[in-house]
Design an enzyme around this catalytic site. Structure first.
Site, PDB file in Angstrom:
ATOM      1  N   SER A 198       0.868  -1.185   0.000  1.00 38.65           N
ATOM      2  CA  SER A 198       0.000   0.000   0.000  1.00 38.65           C
ATOM      3  C   SER A 198       0.902   1.231   0.000  1.00 38.65           C
ATOM      4  CB  SER A 198      -0.836   0.008   1.284  1.00 38.65           C
ATOM      5  OG  SER A 198      -1.434   1.264   1.511  1.00 38.65           O
ATOM      6  N   TYR A 240      -1.864  -0.641  10.242  1.00 43.39           N
ATOM      7  CA  TYR A 240      -1.970  -1.010   8.824  1.00 43.39           C
ATOM      8  C   TYR A 240      -0.638  -0.729   8.116  1.00 43.39           C
ATOM      9  CZ  TYR A 240      -3.884  -0.914   4.030  1.00 43.39           C
ATOM     10  OH  TYR A 240      -4.137  -1.146   2.694  1.00 43.39           O
TER      11      TYR A 240
HETATM   12  N1  LIG Z   1      -8.406  -0.261  -2.249  1.00 42.98           N
HETATM   13  C1  LIG Z   1      -7.365   0.470  -1.894  1.00 42.98           C
HETATM   14  O1  LIG Z   1      -7.368   1.700  -1.953  1.00 42.98           O
HETATM   15  C2  LIG Z   1      -6.126  -0.187  -1.417  1.00 42.98           C
HETATM   16  C3  LIG Z   1      -4.963   0.596  -1.358  1.00 42.98           C
HETATM   17  C4  LIG Z   1      -3.793   0.005  -0.937  1.00 42.98           C
HETATM   18  C5  LIG Z   1      -3.793  -1.332  -0.589  1.00 42.98           C
HETATM   19  N2  LIG Z   1      -4.940  -2.054  -0.634  1.00 42.98           N
HETATM   20  C6  LIG Z   1      -4.882  -3.465  -0.257  1.00 42.98           C
HETATM   21  O2  LIG Z   1      -5.439  -4.231  -1.305  1.00 42.98           O
HETATM   22  C7  LIG Z   1      -5.928  -5.469  -0.782  1.00 42.98           C
HETATM   23  C8  LIG Z   1      -7.336  -5.707  -1.302  1.00 42.98           C
HETATM   24  O3  LIG Z   1      -8.163  -4.691  -0.854  1.00 42.98           O
HETATM   25  P1  LIG Z   1      -9.477  -4.216  -1.630  1.00 42.98           P
HETATM   26  O4  LIG Z   1      -9.423  -2.762  -1.662  1.00 42.98           O
HETATM   27  O5  LIG Z   1      -9.640  -4.993  -2.877  1.00 42.98           O
HETATM   28  O6  LIG Z   1     -10.560  -4.601  -0.527  1.00 42.98           O
HETATM   29  P2  LIG Z   1     -11.944  -5.400  -0.588  1.00 42.98           P
HETATM   30  O7  LIG Z   1     -12.521  -5.273   0.763  1.00 42.98           O
HETATM   31  O8  LIG Z   1     -12.752  -4.982  -1.768  1.00 42.98           O
HETATM   32  O9  LIG Z   1     -11.473  -6.877  -0.833  1.00 42.98           O
HETATM   33  C9  LIG Z   1     -10.784  -7.579   0.146  1.00 42.98           C
HETATM   34  C10 LIG Z   1     -11.229  -9.029   0.116  1.00 42.98           C
HETATM   35  O10 LIG Z   1     -10.487  -9.720   1.114  1.00 42.98           O
HETATM   36  C11 LIG Z   1     -11.376 -10.586   1.815  1.00 42.98           C
HETATM   37  N3  LIG Z   1     -10.862 -10.829   3.149  1.00 42.98           N
HETATM   38  C12 LIG Z   1     -10.853  -9.974   4.210  1.00 42.98           C
HETATM   39  N4  LIG Z   1     -10.347 -10.595   5.281  1.00 42.98           N
HETATM   40  C13 LIG Z   1     -10.035 -11.859   4.893  1.00 42.98           C
HETATM   41  C14 LIG Z   1      -9.494 -12.981   5.556  1.00 42.98           C
HETATM   42  N5  LIG Z   1      -9.179 -12.930   6.858  1.00 42.98           N
HETATM   43  N6  LIG Z   1      -9.291 -14.114   4.867  1.00 42.98           N
HETATM   44  C15 LIG Z   1      -9.625 -14.184   3.551  1.00 42.98           C
HETATM   45  N7  LIG Z   1     -10.163 -13.162   2.866  1.00 42.98           N
HETATM   46  C16 LIG Z   1     -10.363 -12.021   3.548  1.00 42.98           C
HETATM   47  C17 LIG Z   1     -12.703  -9.841   1.842  1.00 42.98           C
HETATM   48  O11 LIG Z   1     -13.799 -10.717   2.062  1.00 42.98           O
HETATM   49  C18 LIG Z   1     -12.722  -9.200   0.459  1.00 42.98           C
HETATM   50  O12 LIG Z   1     -13.341 -10.050  -0.499  1.00 42.98           O
HETATM   51  C19 LIG Z   1      -5.784  -5.361   0.728  1.00 42.98           C
HETATM   52  O13 LIG Z   1      -4.614  -6.010   1.145  1.00 42.98           O
HETATM   53  C20 LIG Z   1      -5.644  -3.873   0.966  1.00 42.98           C
HETATM   54  O14 LIG Z   1      -4.945  -3.589   2.145  1.00 42.98           O
HETATM   55  C21 LIG Z   1      -6.097  -1.511  -1.056  1.00 42.98           C
END
Ligand SMILES: NC(=O)c1ccc[n+]([C@@H]2O[C@H](COP(=O)([O-])OP(=O)(O)OC[C@H]3O[C@@H](n4cnc5c(N)ncnc54)[C@H](O)[C@@H]3O)[C@@H](O)[C@H]2O)c1
Length: 248
Positions: free
Chosen positions: A139, A152
């Site tokens: 991130s 985080y």
């Molecule tokens: N969206 C952003 O702006 C952003 C920015 C930087 C990093 N990230 C990272 O990207 C990754 C995905 O995030 P996203 O934005 O797609 O979020 P999201 O919430 O849309 O998707 C995350 C998925 O992970 C699943 N999940 C959560 N906890 C879990 C667990 N314990 N075991 C298995 N599955 C689990 C959820 O059910 C969901 O389907 C994460 O690691 C997040 O930290 C996201």
């Protein structure tokens, strides 16, 4: 023969969109998620795109679940070629000194331990098969310091570190491991985080040189490139944030 990918957090957001991009390249997908409904929905859509896909329910912070998603994938597909080690949660956005210990444990358990457990068992399966390619999701909070995301940010800096160290240890054996450092991308996780913290949405957009939040498709394109094409990129953390962290 078609290649196979495991995507954790494959039911939503970055994981789901990347699953669709990999399917367009003919890659079969094991969709791993804690949420059954969204995981199964992703699998149905992948099958409509003409690839084989299975859903495996797992909490990535539980090592038995991690072993199970590796075993079930090998049973069904025979090998693991690509791993998008992506499941994660953002936390409440509270100031660190107001955060419950339970929340700290949960974020570390999913984002840091979950990622390490995945690398431990997927990495082992890949090496038995001659190697493979991995993308870990860090991130912006993993490459710069930011307020309200201390725990985080600690887990995401950890992702950057484990990516580099794995390469030092296993690149010679055929593992290619990279990370992505997305800025705010409009996935369900971020939409909810900004609903809970509206002042942070405004300041996020204002701080991005391109003056827009990212889209899941921006990230899926990068992850697909890193996983299946970028044969001489290893140990890198690629920022994908509209210029945000490079202008801090
Ligand atoms: N969206 C952003 O702006 C952003 C920015 C930087 C990093 N990230 C990272 O990207 C990754 C995905 O995030 P996203 O934005 O797609 O979020 P999201 O919430 O849309 O998707 C995350 C998925 O992970 C699943 N999940 C959560 N906890 C879990 C667990 N314990 N075991 C298995 N599955 C689990 C959820 O059910 C969901 O389907 C994460 O690691 C997040 O930290 C996201």
């Amino acid at each position: 023969m078609n290649k196979t990918a495991i995507i954790t957090g494959g039911g939503s957001g970055l994981g789901q969109t990347t699953a669709f991009y990999l399917a367009a390249e003919g890659v079969n997908v094991s969709v791993v998620d804690i949420s059954e409904d969204s995981g199964n929905e992703t699998v149905e859509k992948l099958k409509e795109k003409g690839v084989d896909a299975i859903f495996i329910k797992a909490d990535v912070s539980k090592v038995e679940d991690v072993k199970n998603y590796v075993d079930k994938t090998l049973e069904h597909f025979g090998s693991i070629d690509y791993f998008f080690n992506n499941a994660g949660i953002s936390g409440s956005g509270k100031k660190f000194l107001e955060t419950d210990i339970q929340e700290i444990d949960q974020i570390v358990g999913i984002n840091l331990l979950g990622a390490l457990y995945g690398l431990r068992y997927v990495g082992e399966a890949m090496l038995k098969n001659g190697g493979g390619s991995i993308v870990n999701t860090a991130s912006s909070a993993g490459v710069i310091g930011q307020a309200s995301v201390v725990t985080y940010g600690a887990t995401k800096h950890g992702i950057v570190g484990m990516t580099k160290s794995l390469v030092a240890e296993y690149a010679k054996d055929g593992l290619r491991v990279n990370a992505i450092a997305p800025g705010p991308i409009q996935t369900p996780m971020v939409k909810k985080f900004f609903e809970d913290n509206p002042d942070m949405k405004e300041s996020a957009e204002a701080g991005i040189p391109q003056k827009r939040l990212g889209q899941p498709e921006d990230v899926a394109e990068l992850v697909t490139f890193l996983l299946i094409k970028a044969d001489y990129i290893n140990g890198e953390t690629v920022r994908i944030d509209g210029g945000f962290t490079n202008t801090k």
